[in-house]
Design an enzyme around this catalytic site. Structure first.
Site, PDB file in Angstrom:
ATOM      1  N   TYR A   1       0.828  -1.202   0.000  1.00 34.27           N
ATOM      2  CA  TYR A   1       0.000   0.000   0.000  1.00 34.27           C
ATOM      3  C   TYR A   1       0.869   1.262   0.000  1.00 34.27           C
ATOM      4  O   TYR A   1       1.594   1.534   0.947  1.00 34.27           O
ATOM      5  CB  TYR A   1      -0.968   0.012   1.197  1.00 34.27           C
TER       6      TYR A   1
ATOM      7  N   LEU B   1     -17.314  -3.231   2.489  1.00 32.63           N
ATOM      8  CA  LEU B   1     -18.317  -2.274   1.989  1.00 32.63           C
ATOM      9  C   LEU B   1     -18.375  -2.306   0.458  1.00 32.63           C
ATOM     10  O   LEU B   1     -18.906  -1.380  -0.164  1.00 32.63           O
ATOM     11  CB  LEU B   1     -17.973  -0.852   2.469  1.00 32.63           C
TER      12      LEU B   1
ATOM     13  N   ILE C   1     -12.450  -5.202   8.052  1.00 34.73           N
ATOM     14  CA  ILE C   1     -11.476  -4.094   8.106  1.00 34.73           C
ATOM     15  C   ILE C   1     -11.834  -3.001   7.094  1.00 34.73           C
ATOM     16  O   ILE C   1     -11.073  -2.732   6.157  1.00 34.73           O
ATOM     17  CB  ILE C   1     -10.041  -4.629   7.864  1.00 34.73           C
TER      18      ILE C   1
ATOM     19  N   LYS D   1     -12.083   0.490   5.261  1.00 33.04           N
ATOM     20  CA  LYS D   1     -11.144   1.622   5.202  1.00 33.04           C
ATOM     21  C   LYS D   1     -11.935   2.916   5.079  1.00 33.04           C
ATOM     22  O   LYS D   1     -12.876   3.021   4.288  1.00 33.04           O
ATOM     23  CB  LYS D   1     -10.213   1.453   3.995  1.00 33.04           C
ATOM     24  N   SER D   2     -11.549   3.926   5.851  1.00 37.49           N
ATOM     25  CA  SER D   2     -12.059   5.273   5.624  1.00 37.49           C
ATOM     26  C   SER D   2     -11.023   6.270   6.118  1.00 37.49           C
ATOM     27  O   SER D   2     -10.270   5.991   7.053  1.00 37.49           O
ATOM     28  CB  SER D   2     -13.388   5.507   6.354  1.00 37.49           C
ATOM     29  N   VAL D   3     -11.008   7.441   5.479  1.00 35.65           N
ATOM     30  CA  VAL D   3     -10.156   8.531   5.964  1.00 35.65           C
ATOM     31  C   VAL D   3     -11.032   9.685   6.486  1.00 35.65           C
ATOM     32  O   VAL D   3     -10.548  10.782   6.698  1.00 35.65           O
ATOM     33  CB  VAL D   3      -9.192   9.041   4.866  1.00 35.65           C
TER      34      VAL D   3
ATOM     35  N   ARG E   1     -17.171   8.708   9.237  1.00 38.91           N
ATOM     36  CA  ARG E   1     -17.340   7.326   8.749  1.00 38.91           C
ATOM     37  C   ARG E   1     -16.542   6.335   9.599  1.00 38.91           C
ATOM     38  O   ARG E   1     -16.968   5.198   9.810  1.00 38.91           O
ATOM     39  CB  ARG E   1     -16.884   7.240   7.292  1.00 38.91           C
TER      40      ARG E   1
ATOM     41  N   ASN F   1     -18.382   3.229  11.225  1.00 35.03           N
ATOM     42  CA  ASN F   1     -18.003   1.841  10.941  1.00 35.03           C
ATOM     43  C   ASN F   1     -17.701   1.080  12.230  1.00 35.03           C
ATOM     44  O   ASN F   1     -18.112  -0.071  12.386  1.00 35.03           O
ATOM     45  CB  ASN F   1     -16.795   1.805   9.990  1.00 35.03           C
TER      46      ASN F   1
HETATM   47  P1  NDP Z   1     -14.003  -1.018   1.741  1.00 33.07           P
HETATM   48  O1  NDP Z   1     -15.075  -1.977   1.430  1.00 33.07           O
HETATM   49  O2  NDP Z   1     -13.484  -0.910   3.119  1.00 33.07           O
HETATM   50  O3  NDP Z   1     -14.484   0.425   1.243  1.00 33.07           O
HETATM   51  C1  NDP Z   1     -13.676   1.556   1.323  1.00 33.07           C
HETATM   52  C2  NDP Z   1     -14.351   2.691   0.559  1.00 33.07           C
HETATM   53  O4  NDP Z   1     -15.617   2.987   1.164  1.00 33.07           O
HETATM   54  C3  NDP Z   1     -13.553   3.964   0.568  1.00 33.07           C
HETATM   55  O5  NDP Z   1     -13.761   4.583  -0.688  1.00 33.07           O
HETATM   56  C4  NDP Z   1     -14.201   4.804   1.674  1.00 33.07           C
HETATM   57  O6  NDP Z   1     -14.064   6.169   1.353  1.00 33.07           O
HETATM   58  C5  NDP Z   1     -15.642   4.347   1.628  1.00 33.07           C
HETATM   59  N1  NDP Z   1     -16.296   4.287   2.963  1.00 33.07           N
HETATM   60  C6  NDP Z   1     -15.789   3.792   4.111  1.00 33.07           C
HETATM   61  N2  NDP Z   1     -16.678   3.869   5.109  1.00 33.07           N
HETATM   62  C7  NDP Z   1     -17.797   4.427   4.587  1.00 33.07           C
HETATM   63  C8  NDP Z   1     -19.060   4.765   5.132  1.00 33.07           C
HETATM   64  N3  NDP Z   1     -19.359   4.535   6.418  1.00 33.07           N
HETATM   65  N4  NDP Z   1     -19.975   5.350   4.300  1.00 33.07           N
HETATM   66  C9  NDP Z   1     -19.683   5.591   2.992  1.00 33.07           C
HETATM   67  N5  NDP Z   1     -18.499   5.274   2.418  1.00 33.07           N
HETATM   68  C10 NDP Z   1     -17.554   4.698   3.216  1.00 33.07           C
HETATM   69  O7  NDP Z   1     -12.822  -1.310   0.675  1.00 33.07           O
HETATM   70  P2  NDP Z   1     -11.262  -1.617   0.717  1.00 33.07           P
HETATM   71  O8  NDP Z   1     -10.979  -2.245  -0.591  1.00 33.07           O
HETATM   72  O9  NDP Z   1     -10.487  -0.442   1.133  1.00 33.07           O
HETATM   73  O10 NDP Z   1     -11.080  -2.780   1.815  1.00 33.07           O
HETATM   74  C11 NDP Z   1     -10.797  -2.534   3.171  1.00 33.07           C
HETATM   75  C12 NDP Z   1      -9.364  -2.910   3.500  1.00 33.07           C
HETATM   76  O11 NDP Z   1      -9.109  -4.285   3.262  1.00 33.07           O
HETATM   77  C13 NDP Z   1      -8.302  -2.201   2.645  1.00 33.07           C
HETATM   78  O12 NDP Z   1      -8.170  -0.848   2.980  1.00 33.07           O
HETATM   79  C14 NDP Z   1      -7.104  -3.082   2.942  1.00 33.07           C
HETATM   80  O13 NDP Z   1      -6.573  -2.779   4.231  1.00 33.07           O
HETATM   81  C15 NDP Z   1      -7.735  -4.473   2.901  1.00 33.07           C
HETATM   82  N6  NDP Z   1      -7.677  -5.106   1.562  1.00 33.07           N
HETATM   83  C16 NDP Z   1      -6.963  -6.284   1.430  1.00 33.07           C
HETATM   84  C17 NDP Z   1      -6.851  -6.917   0.209  1.00 33.07           C
HETATM   85  C18 NDP Z   1      -6.060  -8.180   0.096  1.00 33.07           C
HETATM   86  O14 NDP Z   1      -5.782  -8.604  -1.041  1.00 33.07           O
HETATM   87  N7  NDP Z   1      -5.694  -8.819   1.192  1.00 33.07           N
HETATM   88  C19 NDP Z   1      -7.505  -6.367  -1.002  1.00 33.07           C
HETATM   89  C20 NDP Z   1      -8.301  -5.175  -0.754  1.00 33.07           C
HETATM   90  C21 NDP Z   1      -8.368  -4.593   0.491  1.00 33.07           C
HETATM   91  P3  NDP Z   1     -13.413   7.242   2.395  1.00 33.07           P
HETATM   92  O15 NDP Z   1     -12.047   6.753   2.762  1.00 33.07           O
HETATM   93  O16 NDP Z   1     -13.418   8.518   1.620  1.00 33.07           O
HETATM   94  O17 NDP Z   1     -14.364   7.263   3.571  1.00 33.07           O
END
Ligand code: NDP
Length: 284
Positions: free
Chosen positions: A52, A201, A240, A242-244, A248, A252
């Protein structure tokens, strides 16, 4: 080595994902503030990977951790992953040391092989055992492995003998990606191997799903919270997201307090049917 009654104990069922963090200088301060906010809000499980932001996400976490007292390190559960191209015996050890140095966290609680590559499982496993003996990792596991891969991994563990076996497989699991329920989840469940759900999500799409929003409104929660509560509805799965965004991040985490009723679960099964046939695992 795999005792079904010995599931990995995580500090909470919702952790913070960090994919896409650490990739842009302009976002750095904002992302450090987001991870610091998560720690202050009560997140104790943090997921990252050397992949990452090319180490950037681990550096963001390292900066946020500097504000978190070192004496409280034991409260945290930090997960990182080795890239398959680095997963030789020596390469894994070097990658792990580098991840720990970027985060300044002394050790990792869980270290995963990110996905299967060309290095033999035996090589990676030997490195995991070395790292475990040196106290640099507490547990190890894998990500994106299917049942056939896991059977090979477990055979490599048997041949090497001694030490604990893999404790967790991190997998793509959400309402719209239920493929692992067909054979992988039951296989892991029977062996006490935890599932860490990534992209719970749907990378954000489920947070704006109309029917989930309707279900959420009926009990005063959001669509994202319904999706997360569903993902962690069994004790062997943690998620797990992710949000910044601080709001949110709080939202979560609060999903861990929601228990869906039998009626709600039945409605979700209708909206997002469970798999009837084996589907290949997506690898990100
Ligand atoms: P997620 O399903 O966690 O979704 C993240 C997205 O949703 C971001 O765009 C975020 O935007 C948005 N979001 C988060 N919370 C909310 C909310 N409450 N309401 C509306 N939108 C929301 O996707 P990820 O793919 O990031 O998966 C989570 C984590 O899993 C990754 O960050 C990583 O650590 C891990 N991962 C592992 C993989 C592997 O191969 N082992 C592959 C993919 C992910 P914003 O940040 O702007 O809130």
């Amino acid at each position: 080595m795999h005792d079904p009654s010995q599931l990995l104990q995580f500090p909470g069922r919702i952790g913070l994902g960090t994919w896409k963090m650490g990739a842009s200088r302009a976002e750095r301060a904002h992302e450090i503030a987001a991870v610091s906010h998560a720690l202050a809000a009560g997140y104790r499980l943090i997921d990252t990977a050397e992949l990452y932001g090319d180490g950037g996400a681990e550096r963001i976490i390292g900066s946020a951790l500097r504000g978190f007292r070192a004496a409280r390190r034991a409260e945290l559960f930090i997960v990182s992953k080795v890239l398959p191209s680095n997963a030789s015996r020596r390469g894994t050890i070097r990658a792990c040391e580098d991840s720990i140095a970027r985060m300044g966290c002394d050790y990792l609680d869980l270290y995963l092989l990110h996905w299967r590559g060309s290095h033999a499982f035996r090589e990676t496993l030997q490195a995991f055992q070395d790292l475990h003996q040196r106290g640099l990792i507490r547990h190890f596991g894998v990500s994106n492995l299917d049942v056939a891969d896991l059977e090979e991994w477990v055979e490599a563990e048997r041949q090497l003998g001694a030490g604990e076996g893999l404790r967790c497989n991190q997998l793509y699991y959400s309402l719209e990606t239920r493929g692992i329920e067909y054979s992988l989840l039951p296989w892991q469940r029977a062996r006490g191997i935890s599932t860490m759900a990534y992209s719970p999500l749907g990378q954000g799409s489920l947070a704006s799903h109309r029917e989930l929003a309707r279900l959420g409104r009926e009990r005063g929660v959001s669509a994202a919270q319904i999706a997360l509560a569903w993902t962690i509805r069994t004790p062997d799965v943690v998620a797990i997201p992710k949000s910044v965004q601080p709001r949110r991040i709080d939202e979560n985490l609060a999903a861990a307090q929601i228990t869906l009723s039998a009626g709600e679960l039945a409605q979700l099964d209708q909206l997002f049917p469970a798999p009837r046939s084996k589907r290949p695992l997506a690898t990100t």
